[in-house]
Design a protein around this motif. Structure first.
Motif, PDB file in Angstrom:
ATOM      1  N   ALA B 467       0.842  -1.204   0.000  1.00 53.15           N
ATOM      2  CA  ALA B 467       0.000   0.000   0.000  1.00 53.15           C
ATOM      3  C   ALA B 467       0.875   1.251   0.000  1.00 53.15           C
ATOM      4  O   ALA B 467       0.592   2.219  -0.719  1.00 53.15           O
ATOM      5  N   ALA B 468       1.952   1.237   0.792  1.00 47.26           N
ATOM      6  CA  ALA B 468       2.858   2.390   0.841  1.00 47.26           C
ATOM      7  C   ALA B 468       3.481   2.625  -0.537  1.00 47.26           C
ATOM      8  O   ALA B 468       3.586   3.764  -0.996  1.00 47.26           O
ATOM      9  N   ALA B 469       3.864   1.536  -1.207  1.00 45.16           N
ATOM     10  CA  ALA B 469       4.451   1.659  -2.546  1.00 45.16           C
ATOM     11  C   ALA B 469       3.434   2.201  -3.546  1.00 45.16           C
ATOM     12  O   ALA B 469       3.779   2.958  -4.461  1.00 45.16           O
ATOM     13  N   ALA B 470       2.167   1.845  -3.365  1.00 45.60           N
ATOM     14  CA  ALA B 470       1.122   2.367  -4.255  1.00 45.60           C
ATOM     15  C   ALA B 470       1.026   3.883  -4.121  1.00 45.60           C
ATOM     16  O   ALA B 470       0.843   4.595  -5.112  1.00 45.60           O
ATOM     17  N   VAL B 471       1.160   4.377  -2.907  1.00 48.79           N
ATOM     18  CA  VAL B 471       1.023   5.821  -2.656  1.00 48.79           C
ATOM     19  C   VAL B 471       2.213   6.599  -3.204  1.00 48.79           C
ATOM     20  O   VAL B 471       2.056   7.654  -3.811  1.00 48.79           O
ATOM     21  N   THR B 472       3.427   6.071  -3.016  1.00 48.93           N
ATOM     22  CA  THR B 472       4.624   6.830  -3.392  1.00 48.93           C
ATOM     23  C   THR B 472       5.131   6.496  -4.791  1.00 48.93           C
ATOM     24  O   THR B 472       5.939   7.232  -5.353  1.00 48.93           O
ATOM     25  N   GLY B 473       4.712   5.329  -5.325  1.00 47.92           N
ATOM     26  CA  GLY B 473       5.207   4.915  -6.635  1.00 47.92           C
ATOM     27  C   GLY B 473       6.607   4.320  -6.580  1.00 47.92           C
ATOM     28  O   GLY B 473       7.250   4.123  -7.616  1.00 47.92           O
ATOM     29  N   ARG B 474       7.087   4.052  -5.392  1.00 48.12           N
ATOM     30  CA  ARG B 474       8.390   3.371  -5.248  1.00 48.12           C
ATOM     31  C   ARG B 474       8.336   2.522  -3.991  1.00 48.12           C
ATOM     32  O   ARG B 474       7.446   2.707  -3.140  1.00 48.12           O
ATOM     33  N   LEU B 475       9.264   1.604  -3.839  1.00 53.04           N
ATOM     34  CA  LEU B 475       9.333   0.824  -2.616  1.00 53.04           C
ATOM     35  C   LEU B 475       9.575   1.796  -1.471  1.00 53.04           C
ATOM     36  O   LEU B 475      10.444   2.663  -1.570  1.00 53.04           O
ATOM     37  N   SER B 476       8.773   1.671  -0.416  1.00 52.03           N
ATOM     38  CA  SER B 476       8.804   2.704   0.637  1.00 52.03           C
ATOM     39  C   SER B 476       8.695   2.082   2.010  1.00 52.03           C
ATOM     40  O   SER B 476       8.127   1.000   2.176  1.00 52.03           O
ATOM     41  N   ASP B 477       9.214   2.803   2.988  1.00 53.25           N
ATOM     42  CA  ASP B 477       9.158   2.351   4.379  1.00 53.25           C
ATOM     43  C   ASP B 477       7.828   2.795   4.984  1.00 53.25           C
ATOM     44  O   ASP B 477       7.606   3.993   5.184  1.00 53.25           O
ATOM     45  N   VAL B 478       6.987   1.822   5.259  1.00 51.22           N
ATOM     46  CA  VAL B 478       5.641   2.130   5.757  1.00 51.22           C
ATOM     47  C   VAL B 478       5.715   2.907   7.071  1.00 51.22           C
ATOM     48  O   VAL B 478       4.803   3.669   7.400  1.00 51.22           O
ATOM     49  N   ARG B 479       6.819   2.789   7.791  1.00 53.86           N
ATOM     50  CA  ARG B 479       6.950   3.482   9.075  1.00 53.86           C
ATOM     51  C   ARG B 479       7.084   4.996   8.894  1.00 53.86           C
ATOM     52  O   ARG B 479       6.948   5.753   9.834  1.00 53.86           O
ATOM     53  N   GLU B 480       7.381   5.417   7.658  1.00 57.98           N
ATOM     54  CA  GLU B 480       7.526   6.861   7.407  1.00 57.98           C
ATOM     55  C   GLU B 480       6.285   7.472   6.763  1.00 57.98           C
ATOM     56  O   GLU B 480       6.313   8.617   6.303  1.00 57.98           O
ATOM     57  N   MET B 481       5.207   6.674   6.721  1.00 57.90           N
ATOM     58  CA  MET B 481       4.000   7.141   6.033  1.00 57.90           C
ATOM     59  C   MET B 481       3.085   7.955   6.940  1.00 57.90           C
ATOM     60  O   MET B 481       2.167   8.598   6.456  1.00 57.90           O
ATOM     61  N   GLY B 482       3.287   7.875   8.253  1.00 55.68           N
ATOM     62  CA  GLY B 482       2.418   8.596   9.179  1.00 55.68           C
ATOM     63  C   GLY B 482       1.029   7.995   9.225  1.00 55.68           C
ATOM     64  O   GLY B 482       0.781   6.911   8.680  1.00 55.68           O
ATOM     65  N   GLY B 483       0.114   8.662   9.869  1.00 58.31           N
ATOM     66  CA  GLY B 483      -1.272   8.206   9.946  1.00 58.31           C
ATOM     67  C   GLY B 483      -1.400   6.903  10.712  1.00 58.31           C
ATOM     68  O   GLY B 483      -0.617   6.628  11.618  1.00 58.31           O
ATOM     69  N   ASP B 484      -2.378   6.106  10.326  1.00 60.88           N
ATOM     70  CA  ASP B 484      -2.691   4.863  11.045  1.00 60.88           C
ATOM     71  C   ASP B 484      -1.593   3.820  10.888  1.00 60.88           C
ATOM     72  O   ASP B 484      -1.480   2.908  11.686  1.00 60.88           O
ATOM     73  N   ALA B 485      -0.807   3.953   9.805  1.00 62.79           N
ATOM     74  CA  ALA B 485       0.197   2.930   9.526  1.00 62.79           C
ATOM     75  C   ALA B 485       1.251   2.911  10.614  1.00 62.79           C
ATOM     76  O   ALA B 485       1.899   1.936  10.813  1.00 62.79           O
TER      77      ALA B 485
END
Lengths: 198, 485
Positions: B467-485
């Motif tokens: 889901a994090a990768a879907a938002v940023t368009g790259r492999l991403s650290d979900v811990r840096e996404m903020g919010g409920d994640a």
């Protein structure tokens, strides 16, 4: 199943590690409802490369494949064994095999021979020029250069392979023991009886 | 007899207890005839087995212990038109294979959950969900991810088509005992770290062949703290570590999950079952052939970089240099992997752009997985560079539950497609494929060459990470996404 004892001839010096069953036979070949004809799809992605081992005339029709560790890992698809059998492979020699693949190969009369990496390295050399001989009865792999490597095989598998035995028929002959077990199990674990009809 | 009823006095592992309880007969050479309590059948690995029975004039011995569900081939697009009529399957070979199961199941008296039934789904999601898969049972299916059901404390493993035929005809298999490996995980998983990250970590540590010849029992406080969904995810990927089966001792979490499921025991049977299931633990003093210890605090959200499931790095890591591996054959394999994946040594994993997102598969398509993905996607949109993003629930019942919770809206609002249940883009044998040369962040279980379609480049991740990768368009650290994640 036809009895198996000796496999003798040229060998593909493949040698690759972690060859998964998607590499041996890609998923789009799995839509068949038959066991035959899958050799055409064997190693499809590798065969797309010019000059690949499997289309090299020097090895055409080789009955032996030499591979690296963990051959046949991944999916349980027996299509991988059917594909190898259909391309004429009767024995695969590697340092280790996935458990499911080696079972599938055995059910189709294909020997999976486990030898240490040093032996594999030597056989890879020999295979470039000469034939290799796998002897199931004596559990040896030999070359024209006096190499002789012994391998272990499950005694039951050996017996089935050498006798070309029908495993299902053998098990069906044990109907009384199976029925007896079913009665004991029904008494010990009655909640399991419903199965899909519960 | 004592042994068969599980009363032996020697300390035994959970694996040995289940094995002993299922031995019908032992041959002098050590091969055992083992009874199979549950057999799941799908369309891909069964047609040749049914054909074999027909040719030999054999019946299915225990149709009552057999359950058939189509999953691998089924398109995940709508299956009925507006008037409720079934839509045809476009691919003629897929249609033929699906029709074969639809005919074989009733012809042999087997319960069949069909393509348009609300309970249909991936066999490994349907079995636990229906209560067909139970602790202490032996479960097989012509699919290597049968290891999944070990999360309930069942001895469950994949078999080939010849063995499918053997089980259909005799309800048994000829097997030799496996060695045992304990993977003990202690401590709390960090924020954003899930069962999938743990599964990938285990495979990174033991290697793709590390579990060959073994059944893995997962133990320790981290495993005990997992939900059943998480346990199924961990056990599911035992096969990626080379082990044919995984096991997690059943406990109150398991019993709470199973209670009331359609095929689970009821009434007095339920109580008797639970008291038996409580005995399904490894005895103090029992020994494993090998033990691996893992500290949960050391695990980060993980991602794969190569074409073997052992090719795992933390999302904070970089693409390894093939020369960093000690083993020359692994160096060569890593070079080939990087060429296939289009990656250079030293690249940050978080700089890798992805065009495709797949949330689904028997590893990660249960309700908890969808909730985790939705928590990241809520109120966000997929990145413009993401061309194809699909969410495929594991079963019709998971789909209903997700819709009741409004998760489908979250996915659709974020620009992801909400599909019908099935194996989908996990294996490239139905229309859901990743195009050649393109990359996916995928919650499935295999990053093999061509697995998601010829030339497809797969990065295995958890649902939250996809889901994090879907938002940023790259492999991403979900811990840096903020919010409920």
């Amino acid at each position: 199943m036809d009895p198996v004892n000796h496999v003798e001839g040229k060998a593909y010096p493949f040698g690759r590690k972690n060859v998964d069953t998607d590499v041996i036979i890609p998923a789009h070949w799995l839509k068949t409802i038959s066991r035959i004809g899958l050799g055409r799809g064997a190693f499809e992605a590798l065969r797309a490369e010019p000059g690949n081992l499997f289309d090299d005339p020097a090895y055409a029709g080789s009955p032996i494949l030499i591979a690296g560790d963990n051959f046949g890992c991944g999916s349980s698809r027996e299509h991988a064994a059917w594909a190898l059998g259909d391309m004429g492979i009767k024995a695969v020699i590697a340092p280790s095999f996935s458990d499911i693949f080696s079972g599938n190969a055995f059910k189709n009369g294909i020997l999976t021979v486990v030898l240490p990496q040093e032996a594999i390295d030597r056989l890879m050399e020999v295979a470039k020029t000469d034939e290799i001989h796998v002897d199931l009865e004596n559990q040896t792999v030999t070359t024209p250069f006096q190499d002789r490597f012994s391998f272990e095989i499950d005694p039951f598998r050996k017996q089935c392979l050498m006798g070309g035995l029908d495993e299902i028929g053998m098990t069906m002959a044990m109907d009384a023991q199976i029925s007896n077990y079913e009665q004991r199990a029904a008494a010990a674990w009655p909640w399991q009886a419903g199965g899909a009809n519960a | 007899m004592l042994k068969a009823l599980g009363m032996a006095s020697r300390p035994r592992t959970l694996y040995e207890k289940i094995w002993d309880a299922h031995v019908v007969d032992q041959r002098a050479d050590g091969t055992c005839l083992v009874f199979i309590d549950r057999h799941l059948v799908h369309e891909v690995t069964s047609p040749q087995a049914f054909e074999g029975l027909r040719v030999a004039g054999r019946k299915v011995r225990r149709p009552d212990l057999t359950l058939a569900v189509p999953d691998h081939n089924l398109p995940t697009t709508p299956r009925k038109d507006a008037a409720g009529n079934r839509l045809p399957i476009a691919d003629p070979e897929s249609a033929q294979q699906l029709a074969a199961l639809e005919q074989n199941a009733p012809a042999f008296g087997i319960r069949y959950i069909g393509a348009t039934d609300r309970e249909q789904g991936i066999v490994h999601v349907v079995g636990p969900e229906q209560g067909f898969s139970l602790p202490g049972t032996t479960i097989v299916c012509g699919d290597s991810h049968t290891a999944c059901h070990g999360g309930l404390g069942a001895l469950a493993f994949g078999i080939g088509t010849s063995e499918v035929e053997h089980v259909l005809a005799t309800q048994t298999l000829l097997l030799t005992p496996s060695k045992t490996m304990e993977v003990r995980v202690e401590g709390a998983l960090g924020p954003g770290v899930t069962a999938k990250d743990l599964a990938l970590e285990i495979i990174r540590r033991i290697g793709a062949a590390g579990g060959t010849g073994h059944v893995i029992e997962y133990t320790g406080s981290t495993i005990r703290a997992l939900s059943v969904e998480g346990r199924l995810t961990v056990s599911n990927m035992s096969i990626e570590g080379g082990a044919r089966a995984g096991l997690i001792a059943p406990d109150d979490v398991t019993f709470a999950y199973l209670k009331g499921r359609p095929m689970a025991p009821k009434g007095a049977d339920w109580d008797a079952a639970v008291s038996y299931w409580r005995t399904l633990v490894t005895d103090p003093g029992a020994t494993y052939d090998r033990t691996v210890l893992i500290d949960a605090a050391e695990i980060a959200p993980n991602v794969t970089w190569g074409t073997s499931p052992e090719d795992v790095v933390p999302i904070t890591g970089v693409v390894p240099d093939p020369m960093d591996f000690a083993d020359p054959s692994k160096q060569e394999a890593a070079r080939k992997s990087l060429a296939y994946m289009g990656l250079e040594p030293g690249m940050r994993m978080q700089d890798v752009a992805v065009e495709n997102i797949f949330i689904g598969s028997c590893t990660n398509s249960r309700i908890e997985d969808l909730r985790a993905a939705a928590a990241v996607l809520k109120g966000r949109k997929k990145a413009p560079g993401v061309k194809w993003a699909i969410v495929v629930p594991g079963s019709g019942l998971v789909k209903e539950q997700a819709e009741a919770e409004g998760l489908d809206r979250v996915f659709k609002d974020a620009g992801l497609e909400w599909r019908e249940p099935g194996c989908s883009a996990c294996l490239g044998m139905n229309p859901d494929k990743v195009p050649p040369g393109e990359r996916s962040a995928s919650t499935s279980n295999r990053n093999f060459v061509g697995r998601q379609g010829p030339g497809a480049r797969t990065h295995l991740v958890s649902p939250a990470m996809a889901a994090a990768a879907a938002v940023t368009g790259r492999l991403s650290d979900v811990r840096e996404m903020g919010g409920d994640a």
